[in-house]
Motif scaffolding. Structure first.
Motif, PDB file in Angstrom:
ATOM      1  N   GLY A 201       0.806  -1.215   0.000  1.00 38.15           N
ATOM      2  CA  GLY A 201       0.000   0.000   0.000  1.00 38.15           C
ATOM      3  C   GLY A 201       0.843   1.271   0.000  1.00 38.15           C
ATOM      4  N   THR A 202       1.960   1.237   0.725  1.00 39.66           N
ATOM      5  CA  THR A 202       2.826   2.417   0.804  1.00 39.66           C
ATOM      6  C   THR A 202       3.372   2.766  -0.577  1.00 39.66           C
ATOM      7  OG1 THR A 202       3.486   1.576   2.975  1.00 39.66           O
ATOM      8  CG2 THR A 202       4.773   3.389   2.083  1.00 39.66           C
TER       9      THR A 202
ATOM     10  N   LEU B 129       0.660   4.264  -2.706  1.00 41.68           N
ATOM     11  CA  LEU B 129       0.424   5.685  -2.435  1.00 41.68           C
ATOM     12  C   LEU B 129       1.484   6.539  -3.122  1.00 41.68           C
ATOM     13  CD1 LEU B 129      -0.505   5.549   1.370  1.00 41.68           C
ATOM     14  CD2 LEU B 129      -1.980   6.418  -0.458  1.00 41.68           C
TER      15      LEU B 129
ATOM     16  N   SER C 277      -3.607   8.868  11.051  1.00 34.61           N
ATOM     17  CA  SER C 277      -3.449   7.795  10.082  1.00 34.61           C
ATOM     18  C   SER C 277      -2.213   6.999  10.442  1.00 34.61           C
ATOM     19  CB  SER C 277      -3.304   8.350   8.667  1.00 34.61           C
ATOM     20  OG  SER C 277      -3.249   7.286   7.722  1.00 34.61           O
TER      21      SER C 277
ATOM     22  N   ALA D 257       2.416   5.502   7.084  1.00 33.78           N
ATOM     23  CA  ALA D 257       2.671   5.305   5.648  1.00 33.78           C
ATOM     24  C   ALA D 257       2.065   6.423   4.799  1.00 33.78           C
ATOM     25  CB  ALA D 257       2.112   3.957   5.193  1.00 33.78           C
ATOM     26  N   THR D 258       0.930   6.978   5.233  1.00 33.75           N
ATOM     27  CA  THR D 258       0.284   8.042   4.459  1.00 33.75           C
ATOM     28  C   THR D 258       1.233   9.220   4.273  1.00 33.75           C
ATOM     29  OG1 THR D 258      -1.752   7.388   5.601  1.00 33.75           O
ATOM     30  CG2 THR D 258      -1.845   9.406   4.289  1.00 33.75           C
TER      31      THR D 258
ATOM     32  N   VAL E 193      -8.047   9.722   4.240  1.00 36.06           N
ATOM     33  CA  VAL E 193      -7.869   8.337   4.694  1.00 36.06           C
ATOM     34  C   VAL E 193      -9.212   7.827   5.224  1.00 36.06           C
ATOM     35  CG1 VAL E 193      -6.611   6.829   6.281  1.00 36.06           C
ATOM     36  CG2 VAL E 193      -5.490   8.879   5.363  1.00 36.06           C
TER      37      VAL E 193
ATOM     38  N   ASP F  22      -6.459   7.293   0.358  1.00 35.93           N
ATOM     39  CA  ASP F  22      -5.821   6.197   1.092  1.00 35.93           C
ATOM     40  C   ASP F  22      -6.937   5.297   1.604  1.00 35.93           C
ATOM     41  OD1 ASP F  22      -4.626   4.460   2.846  1.00 35.93           O
ATOM     42  OD2 ASP F  22      -3.237   5.942   3.681  1.00 35.93           O
TER      43      ASP F  22
ATOM     44  N   GLU G  75      -7.372   0.641   4.231  1.00 37.88           N
ATOM     45  CA  GLU G  75      -8.112  -0.154   5.213  1.00 37.88           C
ATOM     46  C   GLU G  75      -9.555  -0.393   4.791  1.00 37.88           C
ATOM     47  OE1 GLU G  75      -7.650   2.338   8.662  1.00 37.88           O
ATOM     48  OE2 GLU G  75      -5.480   2.027   8.731  1.00 37.88           O
TER      49      GLU G  75
ATOM     50  N   SER H  46      -4.676  -1.692   0.560  1.00 34.95           N
ATOM     51  CA  SER H  46      -3.538  -2.501   1.021  1.00 34.95           C
ATOM     52  C   SER H  46      -3.977  -3.930   1.339  1.00 34.95           C
ATOM     53  CB  SER H  46      -2.922  -1.874   2.277  1.00 34.95           C
ATOM     54  OG  SER H  46      -2.114  -2.823   2.967  1.00 34.95           O
TER      55      SER H  46
ATOM     56  N   LYS I 171      -4.707  -6.619   7.237  1.00 31.96           N
ATOM     57  CA  LYS I 171      -5.881  -6.024   6.587  1.00 31.96           C
ATOM     58  C   LYS I 171      -6.986  -7.073   6.384  1.00 31.96           C
ATOM     59  CE  LYS I 171      -4.228  -1.786   6.197  1.00 31.96           C
ATOM     60  NZ  LYS I 171      -2.809  -1.692   6.302  1.00 31.96           N
TER      61      LYS I 171
ATOM     62  N   GLY J  82       1.040  -6.519  -0.197  1.00 35.45           N
ATOM     63  CA  GLY J  82       0.471  -6.181  -1.503  1.00 35.45           C
ATOM     64  C   GLY J  82      -0.428  -4.977  -1.426  1.00 35.45           C
TER      65      GLY J  82
HETATM   66  C1  LIG Z   1      -1.821  -0.410   5.970  1.00 35.39           C
HETATM   67  C2  LIG Z   1      -1.900   1.016   5.650  1.00 35.39           C
HETATM   68  C3  LIG Z   1      -1.061   1.616   4.696  1.00 35.39           C
HETATM   69  C4  LIG Z   1       0.125   0.946   4.092  1.00 35.39           C
HETATM   70  O1  LIG Z   1      -0.103  -0.253   3.480  1.00 35.39           O
HETATM   71  P1  LIG Z   1       1.084  -1.326   3.412  1.00 35.39           P
HETATM   72  O2  LIG Z   1       0.515  -2.343   2.456  1.00 35.39           O
HETATM   73  O3  LIG Z   1       1.278  -1.865   4.788  1.00 35.39           O
HETATM   74  O4  LIG Z   1       2.288  -0.658   2.873  1.00 35.39           O
HETATM   75  C5  LIG Z   1      -1.272   2.950   4.364  1.00 35.39           C
HETATM   76  N1  LIG Z   1      -2.234   3.669   4.955  1.00 35.39           N
HETATM   77  C6  LIG Z   1      -3.038   3.135   5.884  1.00 35.39           C
HETATM   78  C7  LIG Z   1      -4.091   4.004   6.479  1.00 35.39           C
HETATM   79  C8  LIG Z   1      -2.890   1.805   6.286  1.00 35.39           C
HETATM   80  O5  LIG Z   1      -3.662   1.299   7.237  1.00 35.39           O
END
Ligand SMILES: *Cc1c(COP(=O)(O)O)cnc(C)c1O
Length: 401
Positions: free
Chosen positions: A81-82, A85, A106, A109-110, A168, A194, A197, A222, A227, A234
């Motif tokens: 997910g990172t 983004l 958040s 990672a955001t 988010v 974002d 979740e 993500s 999750k 992924g």
């Molecule tokens: C999990 C998450 C991410 C990042 O996702 P990853 O797949 O772990 O890199 C980004 N933003 C939010 C709000 C998250 O919960």
């Protein structure tokens, strides 16, 4: 130790929802669940065929299935997910030296995805209902510091360009994208959602359902281990815009020009594509996603049944115009005195962890982390008010079994 009445009440109620087989069993916040899926069979197919890396058919099938489930026209699978983004922000035009509007409530990672591009997160306050970024706070802040010049928006105070907004969907509760996109549109600021979740979370508009991530320009989901469904690691980008989708696909595969044997690349890009092995796992869980969402809803209803008689707490529920996937089921401690709040919160977390129930407080607000303490920000009163109130409860779907 003598527990406060509140801690005992909450923990007793949680134990009615979660009936542990052994008292020593560890109950995590959100654990993977592969029962009644074809996970092993599909992974075996990858191994036996040799297609384990990012060139396999499961990746395409996974993208198609995500499109079918969410209603997106296009989906591009990435390694997490990172990364998703960062890729989405770059493709929408975020560049070194820019500012990007993000909420302080958040996962880190955001903000990190913004920093990875050499841009700076600019924190905007959240709203009480959804815990997501507030359209009112956004408009107020932009009126305060925003300056339109040659079709671009600049921060008058820092001189930097403001090049994106990243709402988010916190814990799977849809943020108010309807109001946020009005404000963003009036300033000409693109939106990357974002939705990490929020797989299975929807906005309701008139009689239509719109999946989280599809109101803005690009949405990011993500599949990290904790999750709703997981591919080990992924993520996926969803969009209804063909140009964005093509660009994301190109940038996620080293910007290589299609040719059977020549290696020509027209941009400095990334190797972000999800491997086949991971996609196969994801596909298997998408086949049972409706069932997983139902299990989550049932778990939420059980918590509601046993927690609703405790006056000092509130269970966070989605609003009438949205459907939450209840990724992390969440309570808010309602009393006002800060010292009592901190004390009760600490005791609840401490005792829960003693009992191997992994309750978790909300993330430390990002603007309070050392790494982001100097970032630009508006008034963040609402976000700060949540810091010691919000607690996530164990939310794995299999807890109802
Ligand atoms: C999990 C998450 C991410 C990042 O996702 P990853 O797949 O772990 O890199 C980004 N933003 C939010 C709000 C998250 O919960």
């Amino acid at each position: 130790m003598i527990l406060s009445k509140l801690t005992s009440k909450i923990l007793n109620s949680i134990q009615k929802v979660i009936r542990k087989k052994k008292s020593t069993d560890l109950v995590q916040l959100h654990e993977p669940f592969f029962e009644d899926t074809n996970c092993l069979e599909y992974i075996k197919d990858c191994v036996e065929s040799g297609w384990v890396s990012s060139a396999g058919e499961w990746v395409n099938k996974f993208e198609e299935k995500i499109c079918m489930f969410t209603g997106a026209n296009y989906a591009v699978a990435v390694t997490n997910g990172t990364v998703g983004l960062r890729l989405a922000l770059h493709s929408i035009g975020v560049r070194h030296g820019d500012e990007v509007l993000v909420p302080p409530l958040s996962f880190v990672a955001t903000a990190n995805a913004v920093s990875h591009l050499g841009a700076t997160p600019h924190f905007i306050d959240v709203e009480n209902k959804s815990l997501g970024i507030s359209a009112i706070a956004l408009e107020k802040r932009l009126n305060e510091i925003g300056l339109k010049k040659n079709g671009k928006v600049f921060n008058k105070e820092t001189g930097k360009r403001i090049s994106a907004l990243v709402p988010v969907h916190v814990f799977g509760n849809p943020a108010d994208l309807f109001s946020l996109s009005k404000v963003a549109k009036s300033w000409g600021i693109p939106i990357i959602e974002d939705a990490a979740e929020a797989l299975g979370s929807w906005h309701k508009i008139d009689n239509k359902k719109i999946h989280c991530g599809l109101t803005g320009d690009i949405g990011v989901i993500s599949f990290n281990g904790n999750k709703l469904i997981t591919t080990g690691g992924g993520g996926i980008l969803i969009t209804n815009n063909e140009k964005f989708a093509n660009n994301l696909r190109h940038l996620s595969t080293t910007a290589k020009l299609k040719h059977q044997w020549e290696f020509d690349h027209d941009e400095i890009a990334w190797n972000d594509r999800l491997p086949n092995l991971n996609a196969a796992m994801g596909y298997a869980q998408l086949e049972v996603i409706e069932n997983r969402l139902l299990m989550k809803r049932n778990l939420f209803d059980l918590y509601k049944k046993y927690l609703s008689n405790i006056n000092e707490i509130e269970l966070i529920e989605s609003s009438d115009n949205s459907i939450s996937n209840y990724w992390l089921i969440t309570i808010s401690l309602k009393f006002d005195e800060l010292s009592r709040l901190k004390k009760e919160r600490h005791e609840l977390l401490f005792e829960a962890h003693n009992m191997k129930l992994m309750l978790r407080p909300i993330w430390k607000p990002l603007h309070k982390l050392n790494i982001y303490q100097n970032s630009p920000k508006g008034n963040l009163t609402v976000a700060e008010n949540f810091e010691y109130r919000i607690i996530n409860l164990p939310s794995s779907p299999q807890l109802i079994l």
